[in-house]
Write a protein that holds these residues in place. Sequence first.
Motif, PDB file in Angstrom:
ATOM      1  N   ALA A 167       0.830  -1.200   0.000  1.00  0.00           N
ATOM      2  CA  ALA A 167       0.000   0.000   0.000  1.00  0.00           C
ATOM      3  C   ALA A 167       0.870   1.258   0.000  1.00  0.00           C
ATOM      4  CB  ALA A 167      -0.934  -0.005   1.206  1.00  0.00           C
ATOM      5  N   ALA A 168       1.954   1.220   0.793  1.00  0.00           N
ATOM      6  CA  ALA A 168       2.809   2.406   0.913  1.00  0.00           C
ATOM      7  C   ALA A 168       3.471   2.744  -0.423  1.00  0.00           C
ATOM      8  CB  ALA A 168       3.867   2.180   1.977  1.00  0.00           C
ATOM      9  N   ALA A 169       3.646   1.743  -1.278  1.00  0.00           N
ATOM     10  CA  ALA A 169       4.305   1.990  -2.567  1.00  0.00           C
ATOM     11  C   ALA A 169       3.351   2.637  -3.572  1.00  0.00           C
ATOM     12  CB  ALA A 169       4.838   0.668  -3.122  1.00  0.00           C
ATOM     13  N   LEU A 170       2.070   2.712  -3.229  1.00  0.00           N
ATOM     14  CA  LEU A 170       1.100   3.284  -4.164  1.00  0.00           C
ATOM     15  C   LEU A 170       1.048   4.798  -3.982  1.00  0.00           C
ATOM     16  CD1 LEU A 170      -1.786   0.670  -3.654  1.00  0.00           C
ATOM     17  CD2 LEU A 170      -0.054   0.708  -5.473  1.00  0.00           C
ATOM     18  N   GLU A 171       1.070   5.497  -5.105  1.00  0.00           N
ATOM     19  CA  GLU A 171       1.190   6.953  -5.051  1.00  0.00           C
ATOM     20  C   GLU A 171       0.076   7.636  -4.259  1.00  0.00           C
ATOM     21  OE1 GLU A 171       1.604  10.426  -8.299  1.00  0.00           O
ATOM     22  OE2 GLU A 171       2.163   8.390  -8.981  1.00  0.00           O
ATOM     23  N   ARG A 172      -1.147   7.143  -4.418  1.00  0.00           N
ATOM     24  CA  ARG A 172      -2.271   7.859  -3.796  1.00  0.00           C
ATOM     25  C   ARG A 172      -2.608   7.380  -2.396  1.00  0.00           C
ATOM     26  NH1 ARG A 172      -7.226   7.730  -7.719  1.00  0.00           N
ATOM     27  NH2 ARG A 172      -8.149   9.014  -6.091  1.00  0.00           N
ATOM     28  N   VAL A 173      -1.937   6.342  -1.954  1.00  0.00           N
ATOM     29  CA  VAL A 173      -2.301   5.793  -0.642  1.00  0.00           C
ATOM     30  C   VAL A 173      -1.422   6.385   0.463  1.00  0.00           C
ATOM     31  CG1 VAL A 173      -2.340   3.674   0.753  1.00  0.00           C
ATOM     32  CG2 VAL A 173      -3.203   3.633  -1.592  1.00  0.00           C
ATOM     33  N   ARG A 174      -2.061   6.813   1.532  1.00  0.00           N
ATOM     34  CA  ARG A 174      -1.332   7.287   2.730  1.00  0.00           C
ATOM     35  C   ARG A 174      -1.552   6.256   3.834  1.00  0.00           C
ATOM     36  NH1 ARG A 174       0.838   9.569  -0.076  1.00  0.00           N
ATOM     37  NH2 ARG A 174       0.063  11.217  -1.401  1.00  0.00           N
ATOM     38  N   LEU A 175      -0.472   5.602   4.194  1.00  0.00           N
ATOM     39  CA  LEU A 175      -0.549   4.609   5.265  1.00  0.00           C
ATOM     40  C   LEU A 175      -0.578   5.327   6.607  1.00  0.00           C
ATOM     41  CD1 LEU A 175      -0.409   1.512   5.532  1.00  0.00           C
ATOM     42  CD2 LEU A 175       2.079   1.750   5.743  1.00  0.00           C
ATOM     43  N   LYS A 176      -1.531   5.008   7.465  1.00  0.00           N
ATOM     44  CA  LYS A 176      -1.645   5.678   8.771  1.00  0.00           C
ATOM     45  C   LYS A 176      -1.039   4.840   9.894  1.00  0.00           C
ATOM     46  CE  LYS A 176      -2.960   9.157   8.657  1.00  0.00           C
ATOM     47  NZ  LYS A 176      -2.284  10.363   8.099  1.00  0.00           N
ATOM     48  N   THR A 177      -0.971   3.541   9.698  1.00  0.00           N
ATOM     49  CA  THR A 177      -0.428   2.639  10.724  1.00  0.00           C
ATOM     50  C   THR A 177       1.097   2.587  10.610  1.00  0.00           C
ATOM     51  OG1 THR A 177      -2.424   1.317  10.526  1.00  0.00           O
ATOM     52  CG2 THR A 177      -0.556   0.260  11.595  1.00  0.00           C
ATOM     53  N   PRO A 178       1.809   2.647  11.735  1.00  0.00           N
ATOM     54  CA  PRO A 178       3.275   2.552  11.654  1.00  0.00           C
ATOM     55  C   PRO A 178       3.720   1.255  10.969  1.00  0.00           C
ATOM     56  CG  PRO A 178       2.586   3.125  13.888  1.00  0.00           C
ATOM     57  CD  PRO A 178       1.337   2.775  13.127  1.00  0.00           C
ATOM     58  N   VAL A 179       4.812   1.331  10.225  1.00  0.00           N
ATOM     59  CA  VAL A 179       5.365   0.131   9.596  1.00  0.00           C
ATOM     60  C   VAL A 179       6.074  -0.711  10.668  1.00  0.00           C
ATOM     61  CG1 VAL A 179       7.080  -0.692   7.932  1.00  0.00           C
ATOM     62  CG2 VAL A 179       5.618   1.278   7.371  1.00  0.00           C
ATOM     63  N   ASP A 180       6.664  -0.030  11.634  1.00  0.00           N
ATOM     64  CA  ASP A 180       7.409  -0.669  12.719  1.00  0.00           C
ATOM     65  C   ASP A 180       6.516  -1.660  13.482  1.00  0.00           C
ATOM     66  OD1 ASP A 180       8.881  -1.365  14.912  1.00  0.00           O
ATOM     67  OD2 ASP A 180       9.284   0.693  15.580  1.00  0.00           O
ATOM     68  N   GLU A 181       6.962  -2.908  13.532  1.00  0.00           N
ATOM     69  CA  GLU A 181       6.127  -3.926  14.191  1.00  0.00           C
ATOM     70  C   GLU A 181       6.075  -3.767  15.707  1.00  0.00           C
ATOM     71  OE1 GLU A 181       7.521  -7.470  12.226  1.00  0.00           O
ATOM     72  OE2 GLU A 181       6.639  -6.672  10.381  1.00  0.00           O
ATOM     73  N   ALA A 182       6.989  -2.979  16.255  1.00  0.00           N
ATOM     74  CA  ALA A 182       6.914  -2.719  17.697  1.00  0.00           C
ATOM     75  C   ALA A 182       5.728  -1.805  18.001  1.00  0.00           C
ATOM     76  CB  ALA A 182       8.206  -2.071  18.179  1.00  0.00           C
ATOM     77  N   LEU A 183       5.261  -1.107  16.982  1.00  0.00           N
ATOM     78  CA  LEU A 183       4.170  -0.141  17.192  1.00  0.00           C
ATOM     79  C   LEU A 183       2.938  -0.464  16.357  1.00  0.00           C
ATOM     80  CD1 LEU A 183       6.352   3.078  17.294  1.00  0.00           C
ATOM     81  CD2 LEU A 183       5.088   2.106  19.201  1.00  0.00           C
ATOM     82  N   SER A 184       2.850  -1.687  15.872  1.00  0.00           N
ATOM     83  CA  SER A 184       1.668  -2.074  15.097  1.00  0.00           C
ATOM     84  C   SER A 184       1.430  -3.568  15.285  1.00  0.00           C
ATOM     85  CB  SER A 184       1.861  -1.751  13.608  1.00  0.00           C
ATOM     86  OG  SER A 184       2.978  -2.451  13.098  1.00  0.00           O
ATOM     87  N   ALA A 185       0.192  -3.992  15.001  1.00  0.00           N
ATOM     88  CA  ALA A 185      -0.148  -5.416  15.132  1.00  0.00           C
ATOM     89  C   ALA A 185      -0.736  -5.877  13.795  1.00  0.00           C
ATOM     90  CB  ALA A 185      -1.118  -5.600  16.290  1.00  0.00           C
ATOM     91  N   GLY A 186      -1.989  -6.348  13.814  1.00  0.00           N
ATOM     92  CA  GLY A 186      -2.581  -6.818  12.557  1.00  0.00           C
ATOM     93  C   GLY A 186      -3.399  -5.753  11.833  1.00  0.00           C
TER      94      GLY A 186
END
Length: 429
Positions: free
Chosen positions: A351-370
């Motif tokens: 999703a992050a590689a898509l130009e129009r998509v803004r990822l809101k969840t951290p990529v870092d697994e210490a700060l994100s789950a499923g």
Amino acid sequence: MGAAGYAAAKELAQEDEPAAAPQPTAEPDDDVSNWEGVTGQFALEPGKAHFTSFLLASHPAPVRRAIEAHRKGLDANPRDYLNEHELRLEKEVLGAAADYLGAAPEQIALTDSTTMGLGLLYGGLRLREGQEIVTTEHDFYATHEALRFRAERSGAVVRRIRLYDEPETASEDEIVAAIVGALRPSTRYLALTWVHSSTGVKLPLRAVADAVAEVNDGRDERDRVLVCVDGVHGFGVEDVAVAELGCDFFSSGGHKWLYGPRGTGVLWGREEAWHEAAPTIPTFDGRSYLAWIEGRAPEDTPPGATMTPGGFHSFERRWALADAFAFHGRIGRSRVAERTSALARQLKEGAAALERVRLKTPVDEALSAGLVCLEVDGLDSREVVGRLDARGIVASVTPYATQYVRLGPSIVNTPAEIDEAVGALAELR
Ligand SMILES: Cc1ncc(COP(=O)(O)O)c(C=O)c1O
């Protein structure tokens, strides 16, 4: 004695010898050694990629079988089935929950949902004059409303703080500093959510608990800050025993990531923390019931049973929660955690590689789950979910003032389905 020990106590029965309960356990086709076997346990509508188990679980085969076995028994003879099986089944459920939580069964209350646990907890916590409860802007409706009711009823002061500005760039230091900086001598309870369903941010609970413990160091026992957690979006996902997270209370439904029966949940408290919680709904635990009959205080009912609301329950579901823990255990807690985070990572990266998509969840697994939250430039999140739906991608919109598109990859999904979801996002015009 079990939560409906009422039935036994009513007849002043001697300690029941539990009858052999039905054992609707693994069947030969329950092979969960590979992911095809796991996904094969679900009766989800084919032809669609289902990314909303975090909303409400589909029951896997062993849970469906257990519910059906108990339902048949209860329909055939409710009195006998209850009297003959209740104590043993209740013990099995509490034992399975205790194993999963890394806690003692006596410290666990059985509930119908996260929300029920939070309502009971925040309604019943003892507060002294001048003490306050601190929560955050990121918490779910259930926490905010339970605290609002509490404030309305008792005049308790509830304060909200902000833990991060932008979820996607949130950091452990920022979150811990925001919490520690907000604590006052009058702060008695901290009401948090492990994984925010508004953004997908996972709080570093261990670091938070350690920082709070330092603050508590110089405090009198009755002034210590107790950490209360809505843990539902980490429960059945994260490879950690809940009792090791360092929090004092933890509420979770069983009917999301754990794939337990719909209408089940647990509320766990640390042994010393339970002293601060008073029950709201009378338990049907036999020890309390017997004490009532004999006109004495229920001193031997453990805190979990005391906090377990009484009244008879949809027992076929409550008892099948043991089978959900067993299913999870057969797959393996660390395998589930690895699979979920691998699928979430694949989705986030795609999703992050898509130009129009803004990822809101951290990529870092210490700060994100499923949970994965995102938005698409120029498109309303509701519209995005509608368009994904048309492509057979089942997602949802965050039920908050700020609405993001939300997907929860889990053990029912495959890497190919993640590719489909990313492909569908890429084609949005
Ligand atoms: C953070 C959070 N807590 C609780 C709930 C509700 O869970 P339950 O049905 O177990 O009360 C939700 C969403 O459904 C949620 O997002």
